[in-house]
Design a protein around this motif. Structure first.
Motif, short mmCIF file in Angstrom:
data_model
loop_
_atom_site.label_atom_id
_atom_site.label_comp_id
_atom_site.label_asym_id
_atom_site.label_seq_id
_atom_site.Cartn_x
_atom_site.Cartn_y
_atom_site.Cartn_z
N THR A 125 0.86 -1.18 0.00
CA THR A 125 0.00 0.00 0.00
C THR A 125 0.90 1.23 0.00
N PRO A 126 1.05 1.91 -1.14
CA PRO A 126 1.99 3.03 -1.20
C PRO A 126 1.44 4.28 -0.54
N ALA A 127 2.34 5.16 -0.16
CA ALA A 127 1.94 6.48 0.32
C ALA A 127 1.20 7.21 -0.80
N LYS A 128 0.28 8.04 -0.39
CA LYS A 128 -0.55 8.77 -1.33
C LYS A 128 0.17 10.03 -1.84
N TYR A 129 0.99 10.62 -0.95
CA TYR A 129 1.66 11.87 -1.27
C TYR A 129 3.18 11.71 -1.12
N TRP A 130 3.91 12.31 -2.06
CA TRP A 130 5.37 12.19 -2.07
C TRP A 130 6.00 13.54 -2.37
N ARG A 131 7.15 13.77 -1.73
CA ARG A 131 7.95 14.95 -2.02
C ARG A 131 9.41 14.51 -2.03
N ILE A 132 10.06 14.61 -3.20
CA ILE A 132 11.40 14.08 -3.40
C ILE A 132 12.31 15.22 -3.85
N HIS A 133 13.28 15.59 -3.01
CA HIS A 133 14.18 16.69 -3.31
C HIS A 133 15.63 16.24 -3.14
N ALA A 134 16.50 16.73 -4.01
CA ALA A 134 17.92 16.43 -3.88
C ALA A 134 18.74 17.60 -4.39
N GLY A 135 19.96 17.72 -3.87
CA GLY A 135 20.91 18.67 -4.41
C GLY A 135 21.56 18.06 -5.64
N ILE A 136 21.42 18.70 -6.79
CA ILE A 136 21.84 18.07 -8.03
C ILE A 136 23.35 18.00 -8.17
N PHE A 137 24.10 18.80 -7.38
CA PHE A 137 25.55 18.78 -7.47
C PHE A 137 26.18 17.65 -6.63
N GLN A 138 25.42 17.00 -5.79
CA GLN A 138 25.99 16.01 -4.88
C GLN A 138 26.63 14.86 -5.65
N GLY A 139 27.69 14.31 -5.07
CA GLY A 139 28.33 13.14 -5.64
C GLY A 139 28.08 11.90 -4.83
N ASP A 140 27.12 11.98 -3.91
CA ASP A 140 26.84 10.85 -3.02
C ASP A 140 26.08 9.74 -3.72
N THR A 141 25.33 10.09 -4.75
CA THR A 141 24.61 9.09 -5.53
C THR A 141 24.27 9.69 -6.89
N ALA A 142 23.81 8.86 -7.80
CA ALA A 142 23.46 9.32 -9.14
C ALA A 142 22.13 10.05 -9.12
N ILE A 143 21.92 10.96 -10.06
CA ILE A 143 20.65 11.64 -10.20
C ILE A 143 19.53 10.65 -10.47
N SER A 144 19.85 9.58 -11.17
CA SER A 144 18.83 8.58 -11.51
C SER A 144 18.19 7.97 -10.28
N THR A 145 18.85 8.02 -9.13
CA THR A 145 18.31 7.42 -7.92
C THR A 145 16.94 7.99 -7.60
N GLU A 146 16.89 9.31 -7.40
CA GLU A 146 15.60 9.92 -7.08
C GLU A 146 14.70 10.02 -8.31
N MET A 147 15.30 10.19 -9.48
CA MET A 147 14.51 10.35 -10.69
C MET A 147 13.73 9.09 -11.04
N ASP A 148 14.36 7.92 -10.85
CA ASP A 148 13.72 6.68 -11.26
C ASP A 148 12.48 6.36 -10.42
N TYR A 149 12.57 6.54 -9.10
CA TYR A 149 11.36 6.18 -8.36
C TYR A 149 10.32 7.29 -8.42
N TYR A 150 10.74 8.52 -8.75
CA TYR A 150 9.75 9.55 -9.11
C TYR A 150 8.97 9.09 -10.33
N LEU A 151 9.67 8.63 -11.37
CA LEU A 151 9.00 8.18 -12.59
C LEU A 151 8.11 6.96 -12.31
N ALA A 152 8.58 6.06 -11.46
CA ALA A 152 7.75 4.91 -11.11
C ALA A 152 6.46 5.36 -10.45
N LEU A 153 6.54 6.39 -9.60
CA LEU A 153 5.35 6.92 -8.95
C LEU A 153 4.42 7.59 -9.95
N VAL A 154 5.00 8.28 -10.94
CA VAL A 154 4.20 8.89 -12.01
C VAL A 154 3.39 7.82 -12.72
#
Length: 583
Positions: free
Chosen positions: A506-535
C-alpha cells in the motif's frame, strides 16, 4: 515534474482505516496501551509528552525500540497528578491553526544518515514545538541501524506506526494521516516507509520483535531529501552517469566501470519506465559504447536543464555563492537534542570538491571531476554562465528568455557534479561502505551485496568476483536471501511494473522528493527513477513533487521560492497542502 494533478484520489489502509482496525478489535498484541495518567507537560511550549514507550513486545534491542510522543497542549484536557505528571483526555474541541483532534496529522522523523541507528528520545525536545505549534502530533521512534542489518530499521519504524494506531482511540489526531521525513539514508528509509506499506515480506520480522498485528503500517506521505536508495543498481548508475568523468583509471578499473555502465542501461531498458506523457524511456548504444543516448538519456538531460533554469528563475543577480553556502548550512531541519543529519563531517563546500585520493587502488586523478569554481559573487547571469563554462563550452544561455540548455549529460558530470566515490561506489572492493554493513547480518560487519557488480567483476576477470559471489549466497537469520533483502530495501520493487513486487504493498498517497543536483553521493537517476515509477503507478498515488535543486549538494535541498525556503517550514507547508486535498 511537480504535482501529478491528473492522477485521481484514492487511499486505503488494508481495506479499512487504521482507526477501524482498532475499533473492530482486529489488533493483536501483548503490549499495554499508552498510560494516559503519565503525561509530562512543557508549559513554555504548551506540549504534552511521553517517552520510553515500547512499541515491540519482544524487542531485538530495547535500547532503541521505544518511542516518544509530543502532542499540542490544546488537544488534551489535563489534571495534574501529585507527582507532577498529568492525567489527560482528548479535548473534543481542541484546535490548532485550523487542525483539530479529528484532522491533525502524525509526523515521524527518519533521521538515519548512512543508515545509522536512531536513538529514542529520553526527555522533552524543544525542537518539536515548531511542529506542535502547527497542529501536528510528533512521533519520535528510536530504531536499529545498519549494524543490525536489513531490514531492522524499517521493521522498527513500521512497528512504531502500528503501535500508535493501536492507540488511536486514546490519542487525538487522525492516525491514517502519518507522514515520514528524512535525508540521505533517512531519505531512503522514508521512501521505503512510503513504498512498503503492509508489504508481506516484513511480516516475519515484525512478528519476531512482537509488533502489533492486525494494524496497517502504511503511511500517507513521504518526504525524501537526497535519498540514498535503489541500492541494487546504485553502483552501476553511478558509473553510467559519472564514470566518464573519472581520470587516471588503470585499464582493468576502466573496464569495470564500463561494464557497470552497460549493465545500468540493460536495467533501465528492462523497467519500462515512462515519462509524464506516457512515453517509454530507454537507453541506446552511443559512440562510446556506454549507452549515453536514447529517450531516458534525453529525459535526464532535460531534468538537469530544468534544475538550472529553475535556478535562473529563482535567483536575483548580483548573486553571492557564499550566501547560498550559508543558506545550505541553515537549512538543517533539527539540531540540538536530535541526532544530526544532513551534511556529514567533511562535507565539501559549494564549488570545492574534496581532494582526490586512492581507494582500493582506484586512481581517480587530481581534481576528480575537475569541477569549475563557483565561489564568489556574480553580478550578472552571463558572469555565472561564463563560470560554468570555464573549462569547456557546455552551457548555452538565451538572455531574451533567461533560459539555458546544456550540450550533454557528460559535460554536466565533468564540470559540476561531484565525483567523490570509487568504482563500486556503494559496494566497494574492500566492503567498507555503510551499505556493506547495512547488508550484513547483525554483527556490524560488512558483506558484498551487488549482483551487477559481481557480474562485472567476473566479466573483467577480477579476482574479487568469487568473494562477492560467496556473500551473495548467504541468508539472514530468518532465511531471507540477499535478493529478497534487496527487494525489501528497494522502493522500485514495490513501485515499478518492472518488478514482481509491483502493487503488492500500500503506497503512500503523497510524495515529495528533493535532492541537491551537485551532490556526488549518488546518481541523479536514484531519485529520478522512483519519481517516474510513482508517475506511472496509478490512482493510489495522488501527487508527487520532485525537484533536483541547482547548486546544492547532499543536504535538505529546497528552492527559495517555495514556502519560507527552509526544510522545516517547507515540509510543514507541504503536509498542510496534502491535507487540504483530503477535504
Amino acid at each position: 515534474m511537480n504535482a501529478l494533478e491528473k492522477i485521481s484520489s484514492f487511499f486505503t489502509v488494508c481495506a479499512c482505516s487504521a482507526a477501524l482496525f482498532t475499533s473492530c478489535s482486529s489488533a493483536k498484541t501483548s503490549l499495554p496501551k499508552i498510560d494516559m495518567t503519565a503525561w509530562n507537560y512543557d508549559e513554555s511550549d504548551d506540549v504534552f509528552w511521553q517517552v520510553g514507550i515500547s512499541y515491540a513486545a519482544t524487542p531485538a534491542d530495547a535500547g532503541y525500540e521505544t518511542l516518544g510522543i509530543y502532542v499540542p497542549g490544546k488537544y488534551f484536557n489535563a489534571t495534574e497528578n501529585a507527582d507532577g505528571t498529568y492525567t489527560v483526555k482528548v479535548n473534543k474541541r481542541g484546535e490548532v491553526v485550523g487542525l483539530t483532534v479529528k484532522t491533525a496529522p502524525f509526523v515521524m522523523p527518519i533521521q538515519t544518515p548512512g543508515y545509522s541507528a536512531l536513538e529514542a528520545p529520553s526527555g522533552y525536545q524543544e525542537e518539536v514545538s515548531q511542529y506542535n505549534k502547527n497542529g501536528f502530533i510528533f512521533v519520535y521512534a528510536g530504531a536499529r541501524g545498519r549494524d543490525h542489518g536489513i531490514p531492522s530499521a524499517i521493521t522498527d519504524f513500521k512497528a512504531a506506526v502500528r503501535y500508535v494506531r493501536y492507540n488511536a482511540s486514546l490519542l487525538p489526531g487522525n492516525t491514517e494521516r502519518f507522514f515520514t521525513f528524512g535525508m540521505s539514508g533517512g531519505g531512503a528509509q522514508s521512501a521505503l516507509m512510503g513504498a512498503t506499506g503492509d508489504a508481506k515480506e516484513f511480516e516475519p520480522y515484525l512478528k519476531a520483535i512482537g509488533a502489533v498485528e492486525g494494524v496497517s503500517d502504511a503511511i500517507m506521505g513521504s518526504m525524501d531529501w537526497c535519498p540514498i536508495t535503489n541500492l541494487n543498481v546504485a553502483d552501476a548508475a553511478y558509473e553510467w552517469e559519472l564514470g566518464g568523468a573519472r581520470t587516471g583509471l588503470d585499464e582493468s578499473t576502466k573496464a569495470l566501470s564500463n561494464s557497470l555502465s552497460v549493465k545500468f542501461a540493460e536495467y533501465i531498458n528492462s523497467l519500462g519506465l515512462k515519462d509524464e506523457d506516457g512515453n517509454v524511456l530507454t537507453l541506446e548504444q552511443s559512440e562510446d559504447g556506454l549507452y549515453h543516448a536514447g529517450s531516458y538519456y534525453e529525459y535526464l538531460k532535460k531534468t538537469i536543464e530544468k534544475s538550472l533554469n529553475d535556478f535562473l528563475s529563482d535567483t536575483e543577480f548580483p548573486y553571492n555563492a557564499e550566501n547560498q553556502k550559508q543558506a545550505l548550512g541553515n537549512n538543517m531541519m533539527m539540531t540540538g537534542g536530535f541526532p544530526p543529519h544532513g551534511m556529514g563531517e567533511g562535507q565539501p563546500e559549494h564549488g570545492n570538491p574534496p581532494a582526490a585520493e586512492d581507494l582500493d587502488g582506484v586512481k581517480r586523478g587530481k581534481g576528480e571531476s575537475n569541477n569549475v569554481d563557483l565561489s564568489g559573487t556574480y553580478n550578472t547571469v552571463e558572469e555565472y554562465i561564463a563560470a560554468l563554462n570555464a573549462n569547456e563550452e557546455w552551457v548555452n544561455y538565451d538572455k531574451e528568455t533567461n533560459t539555458a540548455t546544456i550540450t550533454s549529460v557528460e559535460a554536466f558530470m565533468r564540470n559540476v557534479k561531484q565525483l567523490q566515490k570509487s568504482v563500486g561506489a556503494f559496494d566497494d572492493l574492500s566492503g567498507t561502505q555503510p551499505e556493506n554493513t547495512l547488508f550484513g547480518f547483525g554483527d556490524g560487519k560488512g558483506v558484498h551485496f551487488d549482483s551487477l557488480m559481481t557480474e562485472a567483476l567476473k566479466e573483467t576477470g577480477n579476482e574479487k568476483a568469487d568473494e562477492y559471489a560467496s556473500d551473495l549466497a548467504k541468508k539472514d537469520a530468518l532465511g531471507s536471501t540477499m535478493e529478497e533483502r534487496h527487494n525489501m530495501y528497494n522502493p522500485m520493487y514495490y513501485l515499478s511494473s518492472g518488478y514482481k513486487g509491483f502493487k503488492t504493498s500500500t503506497p503512500a498517497k503523497y510524495w515529495r522528493i528533493h535532492a541537491g543536483i551537485f551532490q556526488g553521493d549518488t546518481a541523479i537517476s536514484t531519485e529520478m527513477d522512483y519519481y517516474l515509477a510513482l508517475v506511472n503507478y496509478g490512482s493510489k498515488v495522488k501527487s508527487v513533487e520532485f525537484s533536483d535543486v541547482w547548486g546544492l549538494y547532499h543536504t535538505e535541498a529546497e528552492r527559495p521560492t517555495y514556502g519560507d525556503g527552509t526544510s522545516t517550514g517547507n515540509f510543514i507547508q507541504w503536509v498542510k497542502e496534502c491535507l487540504s486535498l483530503e477535504k
